[in-house]
Design an enzyme around this catalytic site. Structure first.
Site, PDB file in Angstrom:
ATOM      1  N   GLU A 241       0.851  -1.189   0.000  1.00 50.12           N
ATOM      2  CA  GLU A 241       0.000   0.000   0.000  1.00 50.12           C
ATOM      3  C   GLU A 241       0.889   1.242   0.000  1.00 50.12           C
ATOM      4  OE1 GLU A 241      -3.231   0.091   2.852  1.00 50.12           O
ATOM      5  OE2 GLU A 241      -3.462   2.252   2.631  1.00 50.12           O
ATOM      6  N   ARG A 319      -7.461   2.538  13.250  1.00 48.17           N
ATOM      7  CA  ARG A 319      -8.337   1.379  13.042  1.00 48.17           C
ATOM      8  C   ARG A 319      -8.275   0.419  14.238  1.00 48.17           C
ATOM      9  NH1 ARG A 319     -11.650  -0.908   9.025  1.00 48.17           N
ATOM     10  NH2 ARG A 319     -11.138   0.522   7.339  1.00 48.17           N
ATOM     11  N   GLU A 722     -10.530  -8.307   3.928  1.00 52.24           N
ATOM     12  CA  GLU A 722      -9.831  -8.396   5.211  1.00 52.24           C
ATOM     13  C   GLU A 722     -10.568  -9.154   6.315  1.00 52.24           C
ATOM     14  OE1 GLU A 722      -9.441  -4.070   4.817  1.00 52.24           O
ATOM     15  OE2 GLU A 722      -7.517  -4.312   5.823  1.00 52.24           O
TER      16      GLU A 722
HETATM   17  N1  MTE Z   1      -6.138 -11.594  -1.502  1.00 52.93           N
HETATM   18  C1  MTE Z   1      -5.087 -11.947  -2.272  1.00 52.93           C
HETATM   19  N2  MTE Z   1      -5.150 -13.082  -2.974  1.00 52.93           N
HETATM   20  N3  MTE Z   1      -3.958 -11.173  -2.335  1.00 52.93           N
HETATM   21  C2  MTE Z   1      -3.848 -10.014  -1.604  1.00 52.93           C
HETATM   22  O1  MTE Z   1      -2.825  -9.331  -1.672  1.00 52.93           O
HETATM   23  N4  MTE Z   1      -4.929  -8.490   0.002  1.00 52.93           N
HETATM   24  C3  MTE Z   1      -5.906  -8.372   1.079  1.00 52.93           C
HETATM   25  C4  MTE Z   1      -7.269  -8.839   0.602  1.00 52.93           C
HETATM   26  N5  MTE Z   1      -7.178 -10.117  -0.041  1.00 52.93           N
HETATM   27  C5  MTE Z   1      -4.952  -9.625  -0.771  1.00 52.93           C
HETATM   28  C6  MTE Z   1      -6.097 -10.458  -0.781  1.00 52.93           C
HETATM   29  C7  MTE Z   1      -6.040  -7.015   1.598  1.00 52.93           C
HETATM   30  S1  MTE Z   1      -4.953  -6.479   2.752  1.00 52.93           S
HETATM   31  C8  MTE Z   1      -7.029  -6.187   1.195  1.00 52.93           C
HETATM   32  S2  MTE Z   1      -7.223  -4.654   1.840  1.00 52.93           S
HETATM   33  C9  MTE Z   1      -7.978  -6.588   0.153  1.00 52.93           C
HETATM   34  O2  MTE Z   1      -7.748  -7.892  -0.345  1.00 52.93           O
HETATM   35  C10 MTE Z   1      -7.874  -5.602  -0.986  1.00 52.93           C
HETATM   36  O3  MTE Z   1      -8.714  -5.914  -2.031  1.00 52.93           O
HETATM   37  P1  MTE Z   1     -10.271  -5.542  -2.019  1.00 52.93           P
HETATM   38  O4  MTE Z   1     -10.380  -4.146  -1.544  1.00 52.93           O
HETATM   39  O5  MTE Z   1     -10.661  -5.720  -3.426  1.00 52.93           O
HETATM   40  O6  MTE Z   1     -10.928  -6.505  -1.090  1.00 52.93           O
HETATM   41  N1  HPA Z   2      -7.589   0.672   5.676  1.00 55.91           N
HETATM   42  C1  HPA Z   2      -6.610   0.269   4.859  1.00 55.91           C
HETATM   43  N2  HPA Z   2      -5.748   1.067   4.312  1.00 55.91           N
HETATM   44  C2  HPA Z   2      -5.842   2.361   4.607  1.00 55.91           C
HETATM   45  C3  HPA Z   2      -6.824   2.855   5.444  1.00 55.91           C
HETATM   46  C4  HPA Z   2      -7.749   1.963   6.011  1.00 55.91           C
HETATM   47  O1  HPA Z   2      -8.651   2.316   6.762  1.00 55.91           O
HETATM   48  N3  HPA Z   2      -6.647   4.178   5.546  1.00 55.91           N
HETATM   49  C5  HPA Z   2      -5.566   4.457   4.780  1.00 55.91           C
HETATM   50  N4  HPA Z   2      -5.086   3.370   4.203  1.00 55.91           N
HETATM   51 MO1  MOS Z   3      -5.274  -3.999   3.072  1.00 57.11          MO
HETATM   52  S1  MOS Z   3      -4.192  -4.005   4.801  1.00 57.11           S
HETATM   53  O1  MOS Z   3      -6.157  -2.561   3.535  1.00 57.11           O
HETATM   54  O2  MOS Z   3      -4.090  -3.465   1.976  1.00 57.11           O
END
Ligand code: MTE
Ligand code: HPA
Ligand code: MOS
Length: 767
Positions: A241, A319, A722
């Site tokens: 990120e 958070r 998550e």
């Molecule tokens: N799933 C896979 N296969 N690979 C990833 O890197 N990242 C996770 C989750 N699932 C991840 C994953 C994290 S930390 C987040 S925030 C969300 O996917 C981000 O994607 P989304 O916002 O589309 O759920």
């Molecule tokens: N979640 C994940 N990533 C972030 C957030 C959050 O709430 N705020 C800034 N980056």
């Molecule tokens: Mo997920 S820790 O919000 O990239």
């Protein structure tokens, strides 16, 4: 057998996990390191600090720079713009300038024609340091006033008054360790100079705009001179990120200064030692209950181990506070959090973003009460689950709550009473093998806690042959985003999935992207896609009606490419009508925008309505501990998960399974170890153990609580990225309970992960 399967073979959405699934298993998907090298490409190797804190007395790289194949060695003074990569707080140099603050901190960049030459140069560089005191413990940092940002406090009701009315009050301390992201694709970027003093950067990042902004800053050029492109990531999990920006800036700096393509990709050990991880936390709690076991008051103080720079830790800290009471209604709360500066690599986002760390403490508090009172934790958990109308400590009122419905659905399928009896009977019978169980309810807020970030854009093109290109600000990292974006566009237009291609994420096509994070990517970008599609529809519908002499009050739409008029299929189809629309000069392209409505948060009062909605669920975990060896097996994890109306069960089940196993790894076997000098000891896959096929639960059973309630999720399909990680916390307590069944006098503390070593010590310890 045909090997030429395409997505058209998987019309059944139940098995559609995206356009890439065959390419992934066939090894054909392109990651940064697979991009064909251009003529003259340079390799960039990072020279990093071997000490965790100190002054740089001298840097001698003349001999290294003179080696054959070495083009240039960059130090802080070679940076053309600002030597600054801090995202939230400008407190992190790209290259150390005068001082180092953690082991693995980048000091120099070696640009060489071959990897071997870079490697040789690395060993020829001489640095003299004057060591300074090293702090690795957040409480020690706090005591010395070393904070990364101001402390935060969430308050609801009056805990001091409430404790006086409590029948039971208990206090305790907990520790929870960090976690290595271990994405399969390590950090890296590939950059080359383009016309007009610009650069194009291919980065393995969750935040293309964050990379663009950082590169522009480091190079000293405008964001419009930096184009960032991301096809996909081999995993991010939060680790990309913010932290991808550094490596992109390194590749871009070399490309920009030397006017050559440049690639900077970390190998696994470099990645493990240089990058930050999940923030460890040390916490104190005080919990008070009435005689019915209703929790009346909860106080918690979190000491977050932020590492040497702020990175995302201030947002993660927030958070942690948001999720400090997990899935429970507690009328009096005082939650405090300190972000402590230590000499570790800057810790960062990791699936759950501080939420899991806060929830772990809450669960420890409940577990502790249960043990003191001789009841099982599930009795206390169930009694205190959130209900509609309750208030979170941050002022948001609970609505569309599924805490009880998830728990009760699970309980309907498996009687907790029966499990208790079975486990007690088993434990009576067996001396050296003990079983344990736990329940783990979760509640996770969906939205970036920073309201500003809850916006997204998309660019949708309908080409004159009827094919469709979709670009969004979202990044595919294995979470199935592209599958969902295709579904959204297909549904909006009424066309088949094979008409749609999701393009790479590119900052010149879609601007000012929020990182793909906070589980919000599909919600935010999906709604932006919907907006763009709707705009095109609004142009197409009147045109088609006029073209085919359909009445203005008739309804028309497409289903699987076929035009329907008033619910009846016609002989007209999408492809043919788009071709005519183009001839008639209809605008077939649109830019969509979405900003989550309703949400707000006032940091001065720490109150508001920060989340679009919450995701709930409950997990039941059963384990068996070998009390001779300290090893354990996870027998079963049964989950009822609040998926809303899942738009893609295959993807969403995959997210639940992956999140669960990653959470189990964090809570049980993954142990990040730094020595007192701040050196990472668990610096390779031989010393850092993640769950493999042998350590996943023998049975994982995930059921969705299907609801169609109104919410702000895309197609009512709730965010899933998550939340499931936090089911893994259940494994910790199930194992702990089995240890207690063997040795009720164990001195085992609330210190996660509960590794086999800790289990073994716990089995044979005394209070
Ligand atoms: N799933 C896979 N296969 N690979 C990833 O890197 N990242 C996770 C989750 N699932 C991840 C994953 C994290 S930390 C987040 S925030 C969300 O996917 C981000 O994607 P989304 O916002 O589309 O759920
Ligand atoms: N979640 C994940 N990533 C972030 C957030 C959050 O709430 N705020 C800034 N980056
Ligand atoms: Mo997920 S820790 O919000 O990239």
């Amino acid at each position: 057998m045909s090997t030429k399967k395409t997505i058209s073979d998987s019309k059944d959405i139940k098995s559609f996990t995206g356009p890439d699934f065959y390419n992934h298993v066939a090894g054909k998907s392109i990651y940064v390191d697979d991009i064909p090298a251009m003529e003259g490409m340079l390799f960039v190797k990072v020279f990093d600090s071997v000490i965790a804190h100190g002054k740089i007395l001298s840097l001698d790289y003349t001999a290294a720079e003179q080696l054959e194949g070495v083009v240039k060695i960059f130090s802080a003074k070679d940076i053309t713009g600002e030597n600054q990569i801090g995202g939230i707080i400008p407190d992190e140099p790209l290259l150390a300038d005068g001082e180092v603050h953690f082991c693995g901190q980048p000091v120099l960049l070696i640009a060489a024609e071959t990897e071997d030459a870079a490697e040789e140069a690395y060993h020829k560089i001489k640095v003299e340091y004057d060591p300074l005191p090293v702090i690795t413990n957040p409480r020690e940092a706090f005591a010395k006033g070393k904070l990364l940002t101001s402390s935060r406090k969430f308050q609801l009701g009056d805990t001091t008054a409430a404790f006086k009315n409590c029948t039971y009050v208990f206090e305790g301390t907990t520790e929870v360790n960090g976690q290595e992201h271990l994405y399969l694709e390590t950090q890296g970027a590939y950059a080359y100079p383009t016309e007009h003093n610009s650069v194009r950067v291919y980065s393995s990042t969750q935040g293309p705009t964050q990379v663009q902004k950082t590169v522009a800053r480091v190079l000293g050029i405008g964001m419009n001179q930096v184009e960032v492109d991301v096809a996909r990531l081999g995993g991010g999990f939060g680790g990309k990120e913010d932290q991808a920006s550094a490596y992109a800036a390194m590749a871009a700096l070399v490309a920009y200064v030397l006017k050559k393509p440049a690639k900077c990709i970390l190998n696994r050990m470099e990645d493990m030692r240089m990058t930050g991880k999940r923030n460890p936390y040390s916490s104190d709690f005080k919990i008070g209950l009435d005689k019915e076991l209703k929790i009346l008051a909860y106080e918690v103080t979190h000491y977050q181990n932020g590492g040497a720079a702020a990175d995302l830790s201030p947002a993660i800290l927030e958070r942690t506070l948001f999720h400090s009471t997990n899935s429970y209604n507690i009328p009096n709360v005082l939650a405090t959090a300190h972000s402590c500066k230590t000499n570790l690599p800057p810790n960062t986002a990791f699936r759950g973003f501080g939420g899991p760390q806060g929830m772990y403490v809450m669960e420890c508090a409940i577990d502790y009460v249960a043990k003191q009172l001789g009841v099982t934790a599930d009795i206390i958990q169930r009694k205190n689950l959130l209900k509609d109308g309750d208030e979170f400590s941050y002022g948001q009122i609970v609505s569309a709550c599924e805490a009880e419905s998830c728990w009760d659905k699970l309980e309907k399928e498996v009687s907790i009473e029966k499990i208790k009896e079975e486990i007690n009977a088993f434990n009576k019978e067996n001396k050296l093998i003990k079983k344990g169980y736990s329940l783990m309810p979760i509640c996770f807020g969906i939205s970036f806690t920073n309201t500003m970030l809850n916006q997204a854009r998309a660019l949708v093109h309908v080409y004159l042959d009827g094919s469709i290109g979709v670009s969004t600000g979202g990044v595919e990292m294995g979470q199935g985003l592209n599958a969902k974006m295709m579904q959204v566009a297909a549904k909006e237009f009424g066309v088949s999935l094979i008409r749609i291609k999701v393009e790479s994420t590119n900052t010149s096509r879609v601007v000012n992207t929020s990182p793909s994070a906070a589980s919000s990517t599909a919600d935010l970008n999906g709604k932006a896609v919907q907006d763009a599609c709707k705009q095109i529809q609004e142009r197409l519908v009147p045109f088609i009606k006029q073209e085919l002499s359909i009445g203005i009050n008739d309804t028309i739409y497409f289903v699987q490419d076929i035009l329907y008029v008033n619910g009846i299929a016609t002989t007209h189809n999408w492809k043919q009508l788009i071709a005519i629309a183009y001839v008639k000069r209809i605008n077939l392209s649109a830019k969509g925008h979405y900003a989550t409505p309703v949400i707000n948060f006032d940091k001065t009062t720490e109150k508001g309505h920060p989340f679009a909605y919450h995701v709930y669920g409950t997990a039941l975990t059963k384990v068996t501990v070998d009390c001779l060896r300290g090893t354990y097996e996870l027998d079963t994890v049964k989950i009822v998960h609040d998926a809303g109306a899942s738009m893609n069960p295959a993807v969403d089940i995959g997210q639940c399974e992956g999140g669960l196993v990653q959470g189990i790894g964090w809570m049980t076997m993954e142990e990040v170890v730094y020595n007192e000098n701040g050196k990472l000891l668990s610096n390779a896959l031989s010393t850092y153990k993640i769950p493999d096929i042998y350590s996943v639960p023998n049975e994982i059973d995930i059921e969705f609580l299907k609801t169609e309630k109104d919410n702000l999720a895309i197609l009512k399909s709730k965010a899933v990225g998550e939340p499931p990680l936090m089911y893994g916390i259940g494994a910790y307590f199930a194992i702990r309970n089995a240890v207690l069944a063997f040795n009720p006098n164990t001195n085992i503390t609330y210190h996660a992960p509960i590794t086999p070593e800790k289990v073994l010590m716990g089995l044979y310890s005394k209070k």
